[in-house]
Design a protein around this motif. Structure first.
Motif, PDB file in Angstrom:
ATOM      1  N   MET B   1     -37.902 -22.090  58.430  1.00 46.79           N
ATOM      2  CA  MET B   1     -37.650 -20.650  58.613  1.00 46.79           C
ATOM      3  C   MET B   1     -38.927 -19.928  59.014  1.00 46.79           C
ATOM      4  O   MET B   1     -39.985 -20.145  58.445  1.00 46.79           O
ATOM      5  CB  MET B   1     -37.109 -20.047  57.300  1.00 46.79           C
ATOM      6  N   LYS B   2     -38.814 -19.076  60.020  1.00 46.77           N
ATOM      7  CA  LYS B   2     -39.910 -18.247  60.510  1.00 46.77           C
ATOM      8  C   LYS B   2     -39.809 -16.913  59.775  1.00 46.77           C
ATOM      9  O   LYS B   2     -38.763 -16.272  59.779  1.00 46.77           O
ATOM     10  CB  LYS B   2     -39.687 -18.035  62.021  1.00 46.77           C
ATOM     11  N   LEU B   3     -40.910 -16.501  59.122  1.00 44.38           N
ATOM     12  CA  LEU B   3     -40.871 -15.315  58.264  1.00 44.38           C
ATOM     13  C   LEU B   3     -41.511 -14.080  58.907  1.00 44.38           C
ATOM     14  O   LEU B   3     -42.496 -14.199  59.639  1.00 44.38           O
ATOM     15  CB  LEU B   3     -41.667 -15.599  56.992  1.00 44.38           C
ATOM     16  N   SER B   4     -40.986 -12.894  58.555  1.00 43.41           N
ATOM     17  CA  SER B   4     -41.581 -11.645  59.040  1.00 43.41           C
ATOM     18  C   SER B   4     -42.930 -11.357  58.372  1.00 43.41           C
ATOM     19  O   SER B   4     -43.744 -10.620  58.928  1.00 43.41           O
ATOM     20  CB  SER B   4     -40.618 -10.473  58.783  1.00 43.41           C
ATOM     21  N   ALA B   5     -43.178 -11.946  57.209  1.00 45.91           N
ATOM     22  CA  ALA B   5     -44.437 -11.691  56.495  1.00 45.91           C
ATOM     23  C   ALA B   5     -45.616 -12.013  57.406  1.00 45.91           C
ATOM     24  O   ALA B   5     -45.738 -13.130  57.924  1.00 45.91           O
ATOM     25  CB  ALA B   5     -44.512 -12.532  55.222  1.00 45.91           C
ATOM     26  N   ARG B   6     -46.489 -11.041  57.615  1.00 39.69           N
ATOM     27  CA  ARG B   6     -47.609 -11.179  58.547  1.00 39.69           C
ATOM     28  C   ARG B   6     -48.691 -12.123  58.043  1.00 39.69           C
ATOM     29  O   ARG B   6     -49.537 -12.569  58.818  1.00 39.69           O
ATOM     30  CB  ARG B   6     -48.237  -9.799  58.824  1.00 39.69           C
ATOM     31  N   ASN B   7     -48.722 -12.380  56.746  1.00 42.49           N
ATOM     32  CA  ASN B   7     -49.794 -13.192  56.186  1.00 42.49           C
ATOM     33  C   ASN B   7     -49.247 -14.501  55.629  1.00 42.49           C
ATOM     34  O   ASN B   7     -48.517 -14.497  54.637  1.00 42.49           O
ATOM     35  CB  ASN B   7     -50.524 -12.399  55.088  1.00 42.49           C
ATOM     36  N   GLN B   8     -49.609 -15.573  56.273  1.00 42.29           N
ATOM     37  CA  GLN B   8     -49.179 -16.912  55.869  1.00 42.29           C
ATOM     38  C   GLN B   8     -50.385 -17.815  56.101  1.00 42.29           C
ATOM     39  O   GLN B   8     -50.633 -18.239  57.212  1.00 42.29           O
ATOM     40  CB  GLN B   8     -47.980 -17.361  56.713  1.00 42.29           C
ATOM     41  N   ILE B   9     -51.096 -18.075  55.020  1.00 43.87           N
ATOM     42  CA  ILE B   9     -52.367 -18.788  55.148  1.00 43.87           C
ATOM     43  C   ILE B   9     -52.357 -20.060  54.296  1.00 43.87           C
ATOM     44  O   ILE B   9     -51.981 -20.026  53.121  1.00 43.87           O
ATOM     45  CB  ILE B   9     -53.531 -17.876  54.688  1.00 43.87           C
ATOM     46  N   LYS B  10     -52.782 -21.161  54.894  1.00 44.41           N
ATOM     47  CA  LYS B  10     -52.766 -22.448  54.194  1.00 44.41           C
ATOM     48  C   LYS B  10     -53.927 -22.603  53.216  1.00 44.41           C
ATOM     49  O   LYS B  10     -55.029 -22.089  53.449  1.00 44.41           O
ATOM     50  CB  LYS B  10     -52.794 -23.585  55.221  1.00 44.41           C
ATOM     51  N   GLY B  11     -53.665 -23.330  52.143  1.00 45.07           N
ATOM     52  CA  GLY B  11     -54.702 -23.571  51.161  1.00 45.07           C
ATOM     53  C   GLY B  11     -54.283 -24.651  50.182  1.00 45.07           C
ATOM     54  O   GLY B  11     -53.214 -25.242  50.310  1.00 45.07           O
ATOM     55  N   THR B  12     -55.144 -24.886  49.194  1.00 52.94           N
ATOM     56  CA  THR B  12     -54.900 -25.929  48.197  1.00 52.94           C
ATOM     57  C   THR B  12     -54.971 -25.335  46.794  1.00 52.94           C
ATOM     58  O   THR B  12     -55.905 -24.589  46.482  1.00 52.94           O
ATOM     59  CB  THR B  12     -55.982 -27.032  48.320  1.00 52.94           C
ATOM     60  N   VAL B  13     -53.991 -25.644  45.964  1.00 50.44           N
ATOM     61  CA  VAL B  13     -53.961 -25.121  44.597  1.00 50.44           C
ATOM     62  C   VAL B  13     -55.109 -25.729  43.781  1.00 50.44           C
ATOM     63  O   VAL B  13     -55.278 -26.951  43.753  1.00 50.44           O
ATOM     64  CB  VAL B  13     -52.612 -25.426  43.914  1.00 50.44           C
ATOM     65  N   THR B  14     -55.895 -24.851  43.146  1.00 46.09           N
ATOM     66  CA  THR B  14     -57.045 -25.343  42.370  1.00 46.09           C
ATOM     67  C   THR B  14     -56.890 -25.083  40.876  1.00 46.09           C
ATOM     68  O   THR B  14     -57.654 -25.606  40.065  1.00 46.09           O
ATOM     69  CB  THR B  14     -58.348 -24.636  42.822  1.00 46.09           C
ATOM     70  N   HIS B  15     -55.903 -24.246  40.516  1.00 42.03           N
ATOM     71  CA  HIS B  15     -55.753 -23.850  39.121  1.00 42.03           C
ATOM     72  C   HIS B  15     -54.331 -23.360  38.890  1.00 42.03           C
ATOM     73  O   HIS B  15     -53.802 -22.629  39.710  1.00 42.03           O
ATOM     74  CB  HIS B  15     -56.755 -22.729  38.812  1.00 42.03           C
ATOM     75  N   VAL B  16     -53.731 -23.784  37.776  1.00 40.66           N
ATOM     76  CA  VAL B  16     -52.377 -23.319  37.440  1.00 40.66           C
ATOM     77  C   VAL B  16     -52.365 -22.929  35.973  1.00 40.66           C
ATOM     78  O   VAL B  16     -52.851 -23.685  35.126  1.00 40.66           O
ATOM     79  CB  VAL B  16     -51.325 -24.424  37.692  1.00 40.66           C
ATOM     80  N   GLU B  17     -51.810 -21.770  35.675  1.00 41.55           N
ATOM     81  CA  GLU B  17     -51.688 -21.327  34.283  1.00 41.55           C
ATOM     82  C   GLU B  17     -50.215 -21.009  34.035  1.00 41.55           C
ATOM     83  O   GLU B  17     -49.637 -20.162  34.714  1.00 41.55           O
ATOM     84  CB  GLU B  17     -52.563 -20.087  34.051  1.00 41.55           C
TER      85      GLU B  17
END
Lengths: 68, 68, 68, 68, 68, 68
Positions: B1-17
Motif C-alpha cells: 500500500m502506498k500511503l499519503s503520509a509524507r514521512n516514511q523513513i527507514k531505520g532499525t529498532v534499538t530499544h523497546v519498552e
C-alpha cells in the motif's frame, strides 16, 4: 524551553510551499533523510521559515507509526 | 500500500519498552538520528517489533512542528 | 527554541498519574482552566514533571477542535 | 454527547482566517489565554464559526505536550 | 455540543483492554468495520466504556491518512 | 508494508476538494459510513486521489476519541 516531545531533530529547510492559511515545508536532516511539515502560515512567518533556514523538526512520539 | 503520509523513513529498532497496553520503541535512522514511537502493544506484537527489527517510521506532515 | 506550535500556555502541574510507559498530568492555567496531557514516562522523568512544576502546555493548532 | 477528550474549555472566537479548504480561528478562554485552532472550512461553516462565537475548544490529552 | 470533527460514526464497543493509565477499545460500526481507540483510563471510566456500550467514534479529518 | 496503525478500512472516494496546499476527501466505507480526510495536495496528487478511487483510510488508535 525543554520539551516533552521525544523527537527533536535538526535539519535545513529545502522547500517551502505557501497556501492560503497553511504552509508545507521540507526539511533535510543531517543524515540525508527528508521530513515534511505542515504548519500554519502564521507560524511559518513568525519563525521566518524559508529555504536554507536551520530548524528543528519536533514530533510527539504518539504521532509516530511503524511499518514493517 | 502506498500511503499519503509524507514521512516514511527507514531505520532499525534499538530499544523497546513494553507497558500494559502501550509500547514505546526507539528507531535509529540511516543518518544516525533516533526517532521515538509510541504505539499500542497489540500493534507492536502483530508487527513483531523487537530490537534489531528493520522498520519504517511513518508520520503525517500535519503532526510535524518546526522550531528555530 | 521558538516553536511553530500556536498554543503555548503557562500553568502549574496539579496532578500526575504514572503508568508503565505513559504519564498523564493535569496543568492548571493562569485563568483557572485545567488542561490534561498524556506524555511518555521517559519525557515526564526527563523534565522532572511533578505536582507544583511550572510548565508550558504546547498544542499544535491542527490538533484543536471546536464545539458549539 | 459526552466526549472522552480530556480538554474541553469554553471561550470566545476573536479572530478567523479563511483559506481554501482550511480555517484557523483564535479563541480567548475565560482566563484570558488564547488558543488557536485549525479546522476544515466545511466544519467552520457548519458550526457558524465567526468572531464573537461562543465555542468550546476540544483537545485530546495525547495531543498535549509539556515544556519546562 | 456540535463538534468540528468531520468524523463522528456510531458503533458498539466489542472489546476493552485496560492499562495503567491508558485504555484501548474496539468499536464495531454499523457497517461491520471495527475501529480501535486509545484513550485515557480516566476518560473511559467517566464515560462508562464497557463491552456493549453504544458509542460514537470521533476523529479529526487531519488525523486521517489515505492509502492506495 | 504492514502498518502499526490499528485502523485501516477500505472505501471509495466520493468527494474531493482541492485547496492551495491541502486537499480534503470524503471516503464511503463498505458499510455506508463516510470518513473525511485532510491530506497535503502533494500526497493527493502522488496517490492519484479522485472521485471513484478505491482507497484505505488509515488512522492511529491514539487519534480516535469516543463519545457517549
Amino acid at each position: 524551553m525543554k520539551l516533552s516531545a521525544r523527537n527533536q531533530i535538526k535539519g535545513t529547510v529545502t522547500h517551502v510551499e505557501i497556501g492560503a492559511v497553511t504552509v508545507t515545508a521540507k526539511v533535510e536532516l543531517a543524515g540525508g533523510d527528508t521530513v515534511a511539515s505542515s504548519i500554519t502560515k502564521e507560524a511559518a512567518e513568525e519563525l521566518g521559515i524559508k529555504v536554507g533556514s536551520e530548524v528543528c523538526v519536533v514530533v510527539k512520539a504518539s504521532d509516530v507509526m511503524l511499518g514493517v
